[in-house]
Design a protein around this motif. Structure first.
Motif, mmCIF file in Angstrom:
data_model
loop_
_atom_site.group_PDB
_atom_site.id
_atom_site.type_symbol
_atom_site.label_atom_id
_atom_site.label_comp_id
_atom_site.label_asym_id
_atom_site.label_seq_id
_atom_site.Cartn_x
_atom_site.Cartn_y
_atom_site.Cartn_z
ATOM 1 N N PHE A 179 0.820 -1.208 0.000
ATOM 2 C CA PHE A 179 0.000 0.000 0.000
ATOM 3 C C PHE A 179 0.863 1.271 0.000
ATOM 4 C CE2 PHE A 179 -2.437 -3.385 1.940
ATOM 5 C CZ PHE A 179 -3.644 -3.305 1.277
ATOM 6 N N ALA A 180 2.141 1.131 -0.244
ATOM 7 C CA ALA A 180 3.052 2.279 -0.199
ATOM 8 C C ALA A 180 2.593 3.379 -1.152
ATOM 9 C CB ALA A 180 4.467 1.830 -0.551
ATOM 10 N N GLY A 181 2.513 4.602 -0.621
ATOM 11 C CA GLY A 181 2.132 5.754 -1.418
ATOM 12 C C GLY A 181 0.651 5.876 -1.691
ATOM 13 N N GLN A 182 -0.170 4.977 -1.162
ATOM 14 C CA GLN A 182 -1.607 5.026 -1.410
ATOM 15 C C GLN A 182 -2.343 5.738 -0.274
ATOM 16 O OE1 GLN A 182 -3.295 1.196 -2.423
ATOM 17 N NE2 GLN A 182 -1.555 0.621 -3.707
ATOM 18 N N ARG A 183 -3.640 5.933 -0.503
ATOM 19 C CA ARG A 183 -4.528 6.490 0.519
ATOM 20 C C ARG A 183 -5.453 5.356 0.974
ATOM 21 N NH1 ARG A 183 -5.165 12.088 0.545
ATOM 22 N NH2 ARG A 183 -7.429 11.964 0.812
ATOM 23 N N VAL A 184 -5.401 5.058 2.281
ATOM 24 C CA VAL A 184 -6.077 3.877 2.801
ATOM 25 C C VAL A 184 -7.001 4.265 3.953
ATOM 26 C CG1 VAL A 184 -5.799 1.570 3.776
ATOM 27 C CG2 VAL A 184 -4.068 2.469 2.198
ATOM 28 N N VAL A 185 -8.258 3.827 3.880
ATOM 29 C CA VAL A 185 -9.209 3.989 4.972
ATOM 30 C C VAL A 185 -9.212 2.702 5.793
ATOM 31 C CG1 VAL A 185 -11.613 4.396 5.612
ATOM 32 C CG2 VAL A 185 -10.657 5.511 3.585
ATOM 33 N N VAL A 186 -8.988 2.818 7.100
ATOM 34 C CA VAL A 186 -9.034 1.678 8.003
ATOM 35 C C VAL A 186 -10.302 1.797 8.839
ATOM 36 C CG1 VAL A 186 -7.884 0.450 9.884
ATOM 37 C CG2 VAL A 186 -6.519 1.525 8.073
ATOM 38 N N VAL A 187 -11.156 0.764 8.791
ATOM 39 C CA VAL A 187 -12.449 0.778 9.469
ATOM 40 C C VAL A 187 -12.416 -0.198 10.642
ATOM 41 C CG1 VAL A 187 -14.934 0.492 9.226
ATOM 42 C CG2 VAL A 187 -13.565 1.252 7.259
ATOM 43 N N GLY A 188 -12.764 0.284 11.842
ATOM 44 C CA GLY A 188 -12.832 -0.594 12.997
ATOM 45 C C GLY A 188 -12.192 0.032 14.217
ATOM 46 N N SER A 189 -12.673 -0.347 15.403
ATOM 47 C CA SER A 189 -12.210 0.285 16.643
ATOM 48 C C SER A 189 -11.469 -0.673 17.560
ATOM 49 C CB SER A 189 -13.405 0.876 17.398
ATOM 50 O OG SER A 189 -14.365 -0.128 17.690
ATOM 51 N N GLY A 190 -11.083 -1.857 17.052
ATOM 52 C CA GLY A 190 -10.424 -2.846 17.896
ATOM 53 C C GLY A 190 -8.926 -2.900 17.700
ATOM 54 N N ASN A 191 -8.325 -3.929 18.286
ATOM 55 C CA ASN A 191 -6.880 -4.082 18.240
ATOM 56 C C ASN A 191 -6.351 -4.291 16.831
ATOM 57 O OD1 ASN A 191 -5.495 -4.153 21.009
ATOM 58 N ND2 ASN A 191 -7.339 -5.344 21.378
ATOM 59 N N SER A 192 -7.048 -5.071 16.026
ATOM 60 C CA SER A 192 -6.587 -5.298 14.658
ATOM 61 C C SER A 192 -6.508 -3.981 13.891
ATOM 62 C CB SER A 192 -7.515 -6.268 13.933
ATOM 63 O OG SER A 192 -7.535 -7.520 14.557
ATOM 64 N N ALA A 193 -7.560 -3.185 13.993
ATOM 65 C CA ALA A 193 -7.581 -1.916 13.275
ATOM 66 C C ALA A 193 -6.434 -1.011 13.714
ATOM 67 C CB ALA A 193 -8.919 -1.215 13.494
#
Length: 364
Positions: free
Chosen positions: A165-179
């Motif tokens: 994902f280098a140089g990309q724009r990434v949305v991370v969804v979630g409120s737990g440890n994995s996120a």
């Protein structure tokens, strides 16, 4: 057809812990595991974890009953590979009767007993312990606009390493440890946006080892296990100002995500760290579910089929029963009434009525 006192379905940590207590009590049992190798999720048999995944706590506080996990040389927290090796050796040391690979297709009633129908045969048994876990059922919410988004969408189980994902724009969804953990490492190579349905909760920096174990099994004042543990990578991300979550977006668009107030954020990828659902399809013939899809339980015993017991699916089957931190206590509690029944031979089933227990998401 083979006959046993107890059939345990699933050879991950929950199934092994149940097998340990059953064998210690002298029960004739079998453990049916769908994977080809020991270790459950941790062995990467189906590539279910990311490269940097480690336990949240140290080896000494992440052990199954009967044998402490050895420390991994040079590591504070064990890697997935180390955990898989420990589980394989645990089976061997305790001579657990694991059969693999066996796909269990269904559990059904038959002439006053239960029958477990698998890919290699059928087992007739008095009790069944279902310990199949959740990792084979990743949950991605059906959020508005998912079909419109032209970028990449993936779940936690699809993620391997941040470099892709280098140089990309990434949305991370979630409120737990994995996120939090994946956000932390992605933010080092990509432009990230963190969104959650509820404000994330963080444990204090000193919650490790025995403190984390006590928190997991007794819900101490330090927090709940689904609160985010401040492992080193997450602490570094906090210090860089990365752990600032925005409310959940209202929809996905062709090029990103959007909120009702008109705000938008362009994205190349959306990573759904949105949990898992229990793998329980093999129980359908027993009809154990309530109208909302939950399973009414008394402890670990199913109220609609009193000789069926559930273990390792989250807090609803024992505090932290889906983690190495808590599964030993949960397994001991689940096995105790089975052993008592086998000793007494009491066939009178309890009243199969009770409140429904909702199925929840899993925390690492």
């Amino acid at each position: 057809m083979r006959t046993v006192d107890v059939a345990v379905i699933g050879g991950g940590p929950a199934g092994l812990a149940a097998g340990y207590f059953l064998r210690r009590a002298g029960a004739d049992c079998v453990i049916l595991d769908g994977q080809g190798d020991p270790g459950g999720f941790w062995n990467g048999y189906w590539n279910g974890y990311w490269d940097s995944l480690r336990l949240l706590s140290s080896a000494e506080h992440s052990s199954l009953p009967g044998w402490s996990m050895p420390k991994e040389p040079g590591q504070d927290r064990p890697s997935a590979q180390h955990v898989a090796g420990y589980l394989a050796e645990y089976e061997r040391r305790h001579d657990l009767p694991v059969h693999r690979p066996v796909t269990v297709n269904e559990v059904r009633r038959a002439d006053g007993a239960l029958e477990v129908v698998g890919s290699t045969g059928t087992w007739r048994t008095r009790h069944v312990v279902s310990a199949t876990g959740t990792w084979r059922r990743p949950h991605t919410p059906d959020h508005p606009g998912r079909e419109l988004f032209e970028g990449r969408q993936l779940h936690t189980v699809d993620y391997r390493r941040p470099e892709e994902f280098a140089g990309q724009r990434v949305v991370v969804v979630g409120s737990g440890n994995s996120a939090a953990q994946l956000l932390a490492e992605l933010s080092e190579v990509a432009d990230t946006m963190w969104v959650t349905r509820r404000p994330p909760r963080f444990m204090t920096d000193d919650v490790y080892g025995r403190v984390l174990c006590d928190t997991a099994t007794r819900r101490g004042p330090a927090g709940a296990l689904d609160d985010i543990v401040m492992v080193p990578g997450v602490r570094r991300a906090r210090d860089r100002g990365v752990l600032e979550a925005r409310p959940m977006f209202d929809r996905l668009t062709r090029t990103g995500v959007a909120w009702a107030d008109g705000g938008e954020w362009a994205a190349d990828a959306v990573l759904w760290c949105t949990g898992f659902r229990p793998t329980l399809g093999h129980l359908d013939p027993l009809e154990p579910f309530d109208p909302d899809g939950g399973v009414p339980l008394d402890g670990n015993r199913c109220l609609r089929e009193p000789y069926l017991h559930l273990l390792g699916y989250g807090d609803w089957t024992g505090a932290a029963s889906d983690t190495l931190l808590g599964v030993g206590h949960a397994a001991e509690a689940a096995v105790a009434p089975i052993v008592e029944d086998l000793k007494t031979g009491q066939r009178d089933a309890p009243d199969a009525r009770g409140p429904g227990v909702q199925v929840g998401e899993n925390a690492l």
